[in-house]
Scaffold this motif. Structure first.
Motif, PDB file in Angstrom:
ATOM      1  N   LEU A   1       0.829  -1.208   0.000  1.00 58.03           N
ATOM      2  CA  LEU A   1       0.000   0.000   0.000  1.00 58.03           C
ATOM      3  C   LEU A   1       0.868   1.265   0.000  1.00 58.03           C
ATOM      4  CD1 LEU A   1      -2.835  -0.986   2.502  1.00 58.03           C
ATOM      5  CD2 LEU A   1      -3.145  -0.353   0.100  1.00 58.03           C
ATOM      6  N   ALA A   2       1.955   1.244   0.782  1.00 61.79           N
ATOM      7  CA  ALA A   2       2.850   2.407   0.837  1.00 61.79           C
ATOM      8  C   ALA A   2       3.541   2.632  -0.502  1.00 61.79           C
ATOM      9  CB  ALA A   2       3.884   2.214   1.943  1.00 61.79           C
ATOM     10  N   LEU A   3       3.863   1.558  -1.220  1.00 63.45           N
ATOM     11  CA  LEU A   3       4.518   1.675  -2.522  1.00 63.45           C
ATOM     12  C   LEU A   3       3.590   2.264  -3.573  1.00 63.45           C
ATOM     13  CD1 LEU A   3       6.509  -1.676  -2.927  1.00 63.45           C
ATOM     14  CD2 LEU A   3       7.481   0.614  -2.914  1.00 63.45           C
ATOM     15  N   ILE A   4       2.339   1.801  -3.586  1.00 64.60           N
ATOM     16  CA  ILE A   4       1.432   2.189  -4.677  1.00 64.60           C
ATOM     17  C   ILE A   4       0.709   3.507  -4.405  1.00 64.60           C
ATOM     18  CG2 ILE A   4       1.123  -0.227  -5.314  1.00 64.60           C
ATOM     19  CD1 ILE A   4      -1.622  -0.171  -4.044  1.00 64.60           C
ATOM     20  N   ARG A   5       0.710   3.972  -3.154  1.00 72.74           N
ATOM     21  CA  ARG A   5      -0.047   5.180  -2.828  1.00 72.74           C
ATOM     22  C   ARG A   5       0.376   6.394  -3.664  1.00 72.74           C
ATOM     23  NH1 ARG A   5       0.734   5.101   2.276  1.00 72.74           N
ATOM     24  NH2 ARG A   5      -1.106   3.831   2.703  1.00 72.74           N
ATOM     25  N   PRO A   6       1.686   6.705  -3.804  1.00 73.07           N
ATOM     26  CA  PRO A   6       2.060   7.865  -4.628  1.00 73.07           C
ATOM     27  C   PRO A   6       1.602   7.738  -6.075  1.00 73.07           C
ATOM     28  CG  PRO A   6       3.909   7.138  -3.285  1.00 73.07           C
ATOM     29  CD  PRO A   6       2.861   6.076  -3.173  1.00 73.07           C
ATOM     30  N   LEU A   7       1.644   6.527  -6.629  1.00 69.50           N
ATOM     31  CA  LEU A   7       1.224   6.321  -8.019  1.00 69.50           C
ATOM     32  C   LEU A   7      -0.288   6.416  -8.160  1.00 69.50           C
ATOM     33  CD1 LEU A   7       3.637   3.387  -8.956  1.00 69.50           C
ATOM     34  CD2 LEU A   7       3.895   5.817  -9.443  1.00 69.50           C
ATOM     35  N   GLN A   8      -1.002   6.021  -7.123  1.00 64.44           N
ATOM     36  CA  GLN A   8      -2.451   6.183  -7.144  1.00 64.44           C
ATOM     37  C   GLN A   8      -2.820   7.667  -7.113  1.00 64.44           C
ATOM     38  OE1 GLN A   8      -3.556   3.842  -3.728  1.00 64.44           O
ATOM     39  NE2 GLN A   8      -3.971   2.016  -4.934  1.00 64.44           N
ATOM     40  N   GLU A   9      -2.112   8.428  -6.300  1.00 64.32           N
ATOM     41  CA  GLU A   9      -2.390   9.863  -6.198  1.00 64.32           C
ATOM     42  C   GLU A   9      -2.100  10.594  -7.504  1.00 64.32           C
ATOM     43  OE1 GLU A   9       0.043  10.927  -2.910  1.00 64.32           O
ATOM     44  OE2 GLU A   9      -1.363  10.166  -1.385  1.00 64.32           O
ATOM     45  N   GLN A  10      -1.143  10.071  -8.280  1.00 63.70           N
ATOM     46  CA  GLN A  10      -0.831  10.668  -9.579  1.00 63.70           C
ATOM     47  C   GLN A  10      -1.733  10.155 -10.691  1.00 63.70           C
ATOM     48  OE1 GLN A  10       3.482  10.447 -10.454  1.00 63.70           O
ATOM     49  NE2 GLN A  10       3.771  10.059  -8.263  1.00 63.70           N
ATOM     50  N   GLY A  11      -2.589   9.189 -10.380  1.00 60.96           N
ATOM     51  CA  GLY A  11      -3.483   8.631 -11.383  1.00 60.96           C
ATOM     52  C   GLY A  11      -2.841   7.593 -12.271  1.00 60.96           C
TER      53      GLY A  11
ATOM     54  N   ILE B   1      -4.700   2.520 -10.552  1.00 61.23           N
ATOM     55  CA  ILE B   1      -6.048   2.627 -10.000  1.00 61.23           C
ATOM     56  C   ILE B   1      -5.985   2.367  -8.503  1.00 61.23           C
ATOM     57  CG2 ILE B   1      -7.124   1.898 -12.162  1.00 61.23           C
ATOM     58  CD1 ILE B   1      -7.565  -0.858 -10.850  1.00 61.23           C
ATOM     59  N   LYS B   2      -6.963   2.870  -7.786  1.00 60.16           N
ATOM     60  CA  LYS B   2      -6.985   2.710  -6.333  1.00 60.16           C
ATOM     61  C   LYS B   2      -7.297   1.263  -5.977  1.00 60.16           C
ATOM     62  CE  LYS B   2      -8.196   7.471  -5.183  1.00 60.16           C
ATOM     63  NZ  LYS B   2      -6.865   7.781  -4.657  1.00 60.16           N
TER      64      LYS B   2
ATOM     65  N   ALA C   1      -2.249 -13.537 -19.250  1.00 63.37           N
ATOM     66  CA  ALA C   1      -2.161 -13.000 -17.893  1.00 63.37           C
ATOM     67  C   ALA C   1      -1.974 -11.498 -17.984  1.00 63.37           C
ATOM     68  CB  ALA C   1      -1.011 -13.636 -17.130  1.00 63.37           C
ATOM     69  N   GLU C   2      -2.476 -10.793 -16.968  1.00 60.66           N
ATOM     70  CA  GLU C   2      -2.311  -9.346 -16.917  1.00 60.66           C
ATOM     71  C   GLU C   2      -1.183  -8.992 -15.960  1.00 60.66           C
ATOM     72  OE1 GLU C   2      -4.746  -5.211 -15.822  1.00 60.66           O
ATOM     73  OE2 GLU C   2      -5.750  -7.158 -15.653  1.00 60.66           O
ATOM     74  N   LEU C   3      -0.267  -8.155 -16.429  1.00 60.53           N
ATOM     75  CA  LEU C   3       0.767  -7.591 -15.561  1.00 60.53           C
ATOM     76  C   LEU C   3       0.193  -6.297 -15.002  1.00 60.53           C
ATOM     77  CD1 LEU C   3       4.556  -7.317 -16.337  1.00 60.53           C
ATOM     78  CD2 LEU C   3       3.338  -5.455 -15.236  1.00 60.53           C
ATOM     79  N   ALA C   4       0.043  -6.236 -13.693  1.00 58.73           N
ATOM     80  CA  ALA C   4      -0.629  -5.099 -13.072  1.00 58.73           C
ATOM     81  C   ALA C   4       0.119  -4.624 -11.837  1.00 58.73           C
ATOM     82  CB  ALA C   4      -2.063  -5.488 -12.696  1.00 58.73           C
ATOM     83  N   CYS C   5      -0.219  -3.411 -11.422  1.00 54.78           N
ATOM     84  CA  CYS C   5       0.247  -2.854 -10.156  1.00 54.78           C
ATOM     85  C   CYS C   5       1.771  -2.905 -10.014  1.00 54.78           C
ATOM     86  CB  CYS C   5      -0.426  -3.578  -8.987  1.00 54.78           C
ATOM     87  SG  CYS C   5      -0.383  -2.661  -7.435  1.00 54.78           S
TER      88      CYS C   5
END
Length: 435
Positions: free
Chosen positions: A303-313, A316-317, A354-358
């Protein structure tokens, strides 16, 4: 008034302070570094480490100081296979040089540190005959006389002083059971001391910013095997060339980490030890980078890793609950036992895809190649499952993935179940890579 930079720096250092308390560090400073000065800065940093509960053994060299004593006495220098041939008069010059340096170091380490963060500190320095030496003997017909090697380190005596909160100071002179003194190399003494004390770290203070290879590339964190390969190719820095073999040996014989850190840059030692990005070069026995399947305990770090990227759009959340339910599809990349990146592989077995995500990398590691490692990891996993293609959906990183073999596609090429979840408001681009 708040100082956010200080708060962030202190929070970043806190885990290291906790981890290093009660651990033993062997710090090796060569005579060249001592001749260049900055003893005040070194003394201040060592005082700080001891105050934080770190057990410090300081080993010092004296090559240029010995050379100066020989010059003053009119004695010629003699070397064989890179080692000083120490006859009787040369040994007296060695004793004089080492004795003078020891007094200087003790004086600086004993300072009250006025106008510094360590004002009022009183560091006790312990010395003694902790190193037993033996002669090198005759090498290729050359009698090395009073040049010696380490025979034994008195770990019991050293630990007794360290347990009292004292800093232990040793030099390149060792003593034999028959009462003779022998001239050794500082690097060898430091290496043996670290190994026999089972030290957490062996730190060589050198000129420059760390290990620079023949191509001029500075290496921040490498394995012992990688360091040896660099050594075989050649190193321009004489100080690093002398220290590196012993740093490699120490990690292979039980020392957790070895470091080559600048003595010239004030505070470099603290930056290396108490920040994620460090400065200089860290060497470990095995690779510092490991990729593994994520577990439920990793959700907070993800969650800490992805939070900045979520805030930049960019991403996805994703809620904690979502991550906990999908955690088996995630992998994390650890650098030096700390999570620095993550990725997910979402399977669509009925479509052979397969989907590469996040895919997310910590801000301070964006240029470390971790993204490429995770893409390769997902590709390998997908092939193991027999999938024929990987696809990604992205709004801002299409060019980055295109450089790695992903080709622009349309929504209709996605698996049916994934098409139904496509968010037309985001207008994500679709890229596919055949495996």
């Amino acid at each position: 008034m708040l100082h956010p930079d200080f708060v962030l720096a202190f929070r970043e250092a806190a885990p290291y302070i906790n981890a290093f308390r009660g651990k033993t560090f062997v710090v090796a400073v060569n005579g060249e570094s001592l001749a260049r000065g900055n003893l005040y800065g070194l003394a201040q940093d060592l005082n700080l480490l001891v105050s934080l509960g770190v057990r410090i053994v300081l080993v010092h060299g004296a090559r240029p100081q010995i050379d100066e004593q020989l010059r003053l006495r009119g004695i010629a220098r003699h070397f064989h296979q890179g080692r000083r041939v120490t006859d009787g008069p040369t040994l007296e010059a060695v004793k004089s040089a080492v004795g003078g340096l020891r007094h200087d170091l003790e004086a600086f380490l004993s300072m009250g540190m006025p106008n510094s963060p360590m004002h009022g500190a009183h560091l006790r320095v312990a010395g003694g005959n902790f190193v037993t030496a033996q002669p090198l003997g005759v090498i290729d017909g050359v009698d090395m006389q009073y040049s010696g090697r380490v025979r034994k380190i008195d770990t019991e005596a050293i630990n007794e002083r360290l347990n009292r909160g004292e800093l232990v100071l040793t030099s390149l002179i060792g003593y034999s059971p028959t009462g003779e003194a022998f001239n050794m190399t500082m690097e060898e003494v430091a290496c043996h001391t670290a190994i026999e004390l089972k030290a957490e770290k062996l730190i060589f203070l050198v000129q420059g910013h760390g290990l620079v290879d023949a191509d001029g590339v500075l290496h921040n964190a490498i394995s012992a095997d990688q360091a040896e390969a660099i050594y075989q190719r050649g190193i321009s820095s004489e100080e690093c060339r002398l220290s590196l073999p012993y740093a490699i040996r120490a990690t292979r014989e039980g020392v957790v980490r070895s470091h080559l850190v600048s003595h010239d840059d004030d505070g470099a030692l603290l930056v290396e030890l108490f920040t994620d990005y460090g400065t200089g070069t860290m060497i470990a026995r095995d690779s510092l980078v490991k990729i593994r399947e994520a577990s439920i305990e990793d959700v907070g770090d993800i969650l800490a890793l992805i939070r900045p990227l979520q805030e930049q759009g960019i991403l996805i959340k994703r809620s904690r609950e979502h991550l906990e339910m999908q955690i088996r599809n995630y992998s994390v990349l650890e650098h030096d036992d700390r999570i620095a990146a993550c990725v997910a592989m979402l399977p669509f077995p009925e479509d052979g895809m397969a989907e590469l995500a996040c895919l997310a990398v910590s801000t301070d590691r964006r240029n470390s190649g971790f993204g490429d490692l995770l893409v390769q990891h997902v590709e390998q996993r997908a092939r193991l499952y027999g999938y024929k293609a990987l696809f990604i959906l992205t709004t801002q990183t299409a060019h980055w993935f295109a450089e790695r073999g992903f080709v622009a596609a349309n929504i209709e090429q996605l698996p049916q179940s994934r098409r139904e979840l496509y968010n037309h408001n985001r207008r994500s681009k679709v890229l596919i890579k055949a495996l």
